[in-house]
Design a protein around this motif. Structure first.
Motif, PDB file in Angstrom:
ATOM      1  N   ILE A  84       0.789  -1.082   0.154  1.00 34.54           N
ATOM      2  CA  ILE A  84      -0.050  -0.005   0.051  1.00 34.54           C
ATOM      3  C   ILE A  84       0.746   1.369   0.122  1.00 34.54           C
ATOM      4  O   ILE A  84       0.446   2.168   0.310  1.00 34.54           O
ATOM      5  N   ASN A 125       2.012   3.326  -2.380  1.00 34.82           N
ATOM      6  CA  ASN A 125       1.571   4.131  -3.256  1.00 34.82           C
ATOM      7  C   ASN A 125       0.430   4.788  -2.575  1.00 34.82           C
ATOM      8  O   ASN A 125       0.086   6.113  -2.912  1.00 34.82           O
ATOM      9  N   TRP A 126      -0.705   4.080  -2.041  1.00 35.38           N
ATOM     10  CA  TRP A 126      -1.603   4.907  -1.360  1.00 35.38           C
ATOM     11  C   TRP A 126      -1.379   5.724  -0.255  1.00 35.38           C
ATOM     12  O   TRP A 126      -1.798   6.679   0.083  1.00 35.38           O
ATOM     13  N   THR A 154       0.422   9.020  -1.500  1.00 34.00           N
ATOM     14  CA  THR A 154      -0.691   9.707  -2.101  1.00 34.00           C
ATOM     15  C   THR A 154      -1.323  10.395  -1.023  1.00 34.00           C
ATOM     16  O   THR A 154      -1.683  11.685  -0.869  1.00 34.00           O
TER      17      THR A 154
END
Length: 297
Positions: A107, A109-110, A113
């Motif tokens: 996770i 990349n999440w 962001t």
């Protein structure tokens, strides 16, 4: 003939790298001088006068009045308290999250962001969200009431400083994480592989490799965090107004109120003192960073 010679000199001059650089940098330098440097220099001179129009030199009288002001001392104390709490907190948290995001997580990349998103959200939207959370009838108080806990007027109590620290941390932690991630990824992997061969543990690698080679980045992060801590006025002003609770009445509130009352002398004196403190802090940090770099070399 003269025109060709003149054009030839111009083209020859433009071939130099420094000339091209000056052309690119000139618009920014002119804007900085007009909107920042010249007004600050004028304000510095105004802080030693009794009026902005046909004023006479009064020495340090404006600064003496400033020190005698209870509201200024309160604002200065709250500002340094906020910086002293929020900067170490955001540096530690951003470092921990950067180390976490530097691992192979499904996770990642999440999470990246989620941390970067507050940087691009307008301040007014951030303030509205935190008002929804910490208003008297906000989400947090509704949860507390459902658990039979007495509601708190967060922005009109001593808890307001904590709310301000949370807002500042949430708004700026993504920028610090990006800087730490860049520093972590610049550390050669060979150092960790050598430490693994020698049987070093995670804590040993963290102390003797990661933190040592992250020191220049950490100095920069601390410096930017201190500077950003003096920009929290926008959020505080939109949440609590001109005269917030005493706990979050900071220097920017004082200077804003002096501007509204047209007390330019106290305003410029307070601004000069604040900039002077920032410059002293930056100079000390750069000196420490330079000595550490020489020690590492």
């Amino acid at each position: 003939m003269v025109g060709k010679c003149y054009r030839g000199k111009i083209f020859k001059l433009l071939r130099h790298d420094w000339t091209v650089a000056v052309f690119f940098v000139a618009p920014s330098l002119i804007g900085f001088a007009i909107f920042y440097l010249i007004p600050f220099v004028m304000g510095f001179f105004y802080s030693f006068q009794d009026s902005t129009v046909d004023g006479s030199f009064v020495g340090l009288d404006n600064y003496n009045e400033l020190y005698a002001s209870d509201s200024f001392r309160k604002a200065a104390t709250n500002t340094f308290l906020f910086t002293g709490i929020s900067v170490p907190l955001i540096v530690v948290l951003s470092l921990l999250f950067a180390i976490l995001l530097n691992q192979k997580l499904f996770i990642r990349n999440w999470l990246q962001t989620a941390f970067v998103l507050p940087l691009v959200v307008p301040v007014a939207s951030i303030v509205m969200m935190w008002q929804i959370l910490f208003d008297w009838n906000g989400t947090v108080n509704v949860w507390m009431k459902s658990m039979h806990i007495e509601r708190i007027d967060w922005m009109k109590s001593d808890w307001s400083m904590g709310v301000l620290v949370i807002v500042y941390t949430w708004k700026n932690i993504g920028y610090n994480i990006i800087l730490f991630l860049a520093g972590l990824q610049s550390i050669p992997k060979d150092y960790y592989e050598t430490a693994d061969i020698e049987g070093a543990g995670r804590f040993h690698k963290l102390i003797h490799i990661t933190l040592v080679y992250l020191t220049p980045t950490m100095f920069f992060v601390v410096l930017m965090s201190i500077i950003n801590s003096f920009k929290v006025f926008r959020e505080t002003y939109l949440i609590a107004g001109d005269y917030p609770h005493d706990r979050i009445y900071i220097l920017q509130h004082y200077m804003n109120n002096m501007f509204l009352s047209l007390d330019i002398q106290k305003l410029t004196a307070a601004a000069t003192l604040m900039v002077g403190c920032i410059l002293i802090g930056v100079t000390v940090m750069l000196s420490i960073e330079r000595r550490f770099r020489q020690f590492m070399d």
